[in-house]
Design an enzyme around this catalytic site. Structure first.
Site, short mmCIF file in Angstrom:
data_model
loop_
_atom_site.label_atom_id
_atom_site.label_comp_id
_atom_site.label_asym_id
_atom_site.label_seq_id
_atom_site.Cartn_x
_atom_site.Cartn_y
_atom_site.Cartn_z
N HIS A 257 0.85 -1.20 0.00
CA HIS A 257 0.00 0.00 0.00
C HIS A 257 0.88 1.25 0.00
CE1 HIS A 257 0.86 -0.47 4.27
NE2 HIS A 257 0.33 0.71 4.53
N HIS B 135 1.47 3.96 1.83
CA HIS B 135 2.05 4.73 2.94
C HIS B 135 3.58 4.84 2.83
CE1 HIS B 135 -1.63 4.32 5.81
NE2 HIS B 135 -1.72 5.35 5.01
N ASP C 82 6.00 4.89 4.90
CA ASP C 82 6.89 3.97 5.62
C ASP C 82 6.93 2.58 4.96
OD1 ASP C 82 4.20 3.64 6.55
OD2 ASP C 82 4.92 2.55 8.30
N HIS C 83 6.22 2.41 3.85
CA HIS C 83 6.27 1.16 3.08
C HIS C 83 6.82 1.38 1.66
CE1 HIS C 83 3.74 -1.32 5.90
NE2 HIS C 83 3.59 -0.09 6.37
N HIS D 132 -7.42 -0.22 5.69
CA HIS D 132 -6.32 0.61 6.20
C HIS D 132 -6.06 1.74 5.19
CE1 HIS D 132 -2.54 1.57 8.19
NE2 HIS D 132 -1.89 1.43 7.04
N ASP E 290 -0.20 -3.68 6.37
CA ASP E 290 -0.82 -3.16 7.59
C ASP E 290 -2.29 -3.54 7.68
OD1 ASP E 290 1.62 -2.02 8.03
OD2 ASP E 290 0.98 0.06 7.74
N HIS F 71 4.69 -4.43 10.70
CA HIS F 71 5.16 -3.75 11.92
C HIS F 71 5.29 -4.70 13.09
CE1 HIS F 71 4.68 0.53 10.67
NE2 HIS F 71 3.74 0.03 9.87
#
Ligand code: ZN
Length: 258
Positions: free
Chosen positions: A53, A55, A57-58, A110, A131, A169
């Site tokens: 996805h 985001h 941080d990915h 999410h 996530d 995570h």
């Protein structure tokens, strides 16, 4: 032969590194630096990236990794607002990457673009679910609806019970301490919590888990359990005869506020 290892990033992200006879891929590289230093230390080069996805941080490391590794294929959701994907995937797609047959499962909630990568792998299945499903919990609902997240988790819960679950995570300890509030009498959960404390005290990742362990201990997959329903009804006295979706929603809202 497939080897899956975590590369730690930021405070609690895992970038999954998958090595097969045909090459090497990473899942959700939020940061290029730890991936590059791993590749350098092991004299390896990268051939593919999988994105669950959009985001940051990915996805934050994709541009840099694409610059330093030639002809990199970046697989990800077709409807993503992240612009670094060059191989777009949608629900039901089946693709072979480095000798691994992946099935793509759309799991919005999410985010709206969230997908999961499932590999049957000759009876040793594994799942990269970003996530959406966490060890002992599930992702926050940022873009989708509770109904979408409920449906997405239901889809994942139908996979084989021996599926190894690789999420994005290390949230397991806080997820399990929440789970204990709503599923107090669950012996398997109590044991998992103790094991998790020990692992974290020794800086050992608690991921992967298995879908079977999630079905036994993750409250977001256990909304059909009577004791959890009763606990939720006690906390939310406006809920008279809630269905599983309403229980799920109340669980998610409670967790958001803890
Ligand atoms: Zn996310």
């Amino acid at each position: 032969m497939i080897k899956i290892e975590p590369i730690k990033a930021f405070s609690d992200n895992y970038i999954w590194l998958v090595t097969t006879n045909e090459g090497l891929l990473v899942v959700d590289p939020g940061d290029a630096a730890p991936v590059e230093s791993y590749l350098k230390d092991n004299n390896m080069s990268l051939s593919n990236i999988l994105i669950t996805h959009h985001h940051f941080d990915h996805t934050g490391g994709v541009k840099k990794l694409s610059e330093t590794n030639n002809n990199l294929d970046v697989y990800g959701p077709t409807n993503s607002i992240f612009d670094g994907i060059n191989k777009e995937l949608k629900d039901g797609d089946k693709i072979n990457i480095l000798g691994i047959d992946f099935s793509i499962i759309e799991v919005p909630g999410h985010t709206l673009d969230h997908i999961a990568f499932f590999a049957e792998n000759d009876g040793n299945p594994f799942l990269f679910c970003g996530d959406t499903l966490f060890a002992g919990g599930c992702g926050r609902i940022f873009e989708g609806t509770y109904e979408q997240m409920f449906e997405s988790l239901s889809k994942l819960s139908e996979l084989p019970l021996n599926t190894k679950v690789y999420c994005g995570h290390e949230y397991t300890l806080s997820n399990l301490s929440f789970a204990l509030k709503v599923d107090k009498s669950n012996n398997i959960l109590q044991v998992r919590y103790t094991d998790c404390i020990e692992a974290r005290n020794n800086d050992i990742p608690t991921i992967p888990s298995t879908l079977e362990l999630e079905m036994q201990t993750n409250p977001f997959l256990r909304h059909d359990q009577k004791n959890i329903q009763e606990c939720i009804m006690q906390k939310n006295d406006y809920l008279k005869d809630p269905n599983n979706m309403e229980i799920f929603k109340a669980l998610r809202e409670w967790k958001d506020n803890t």
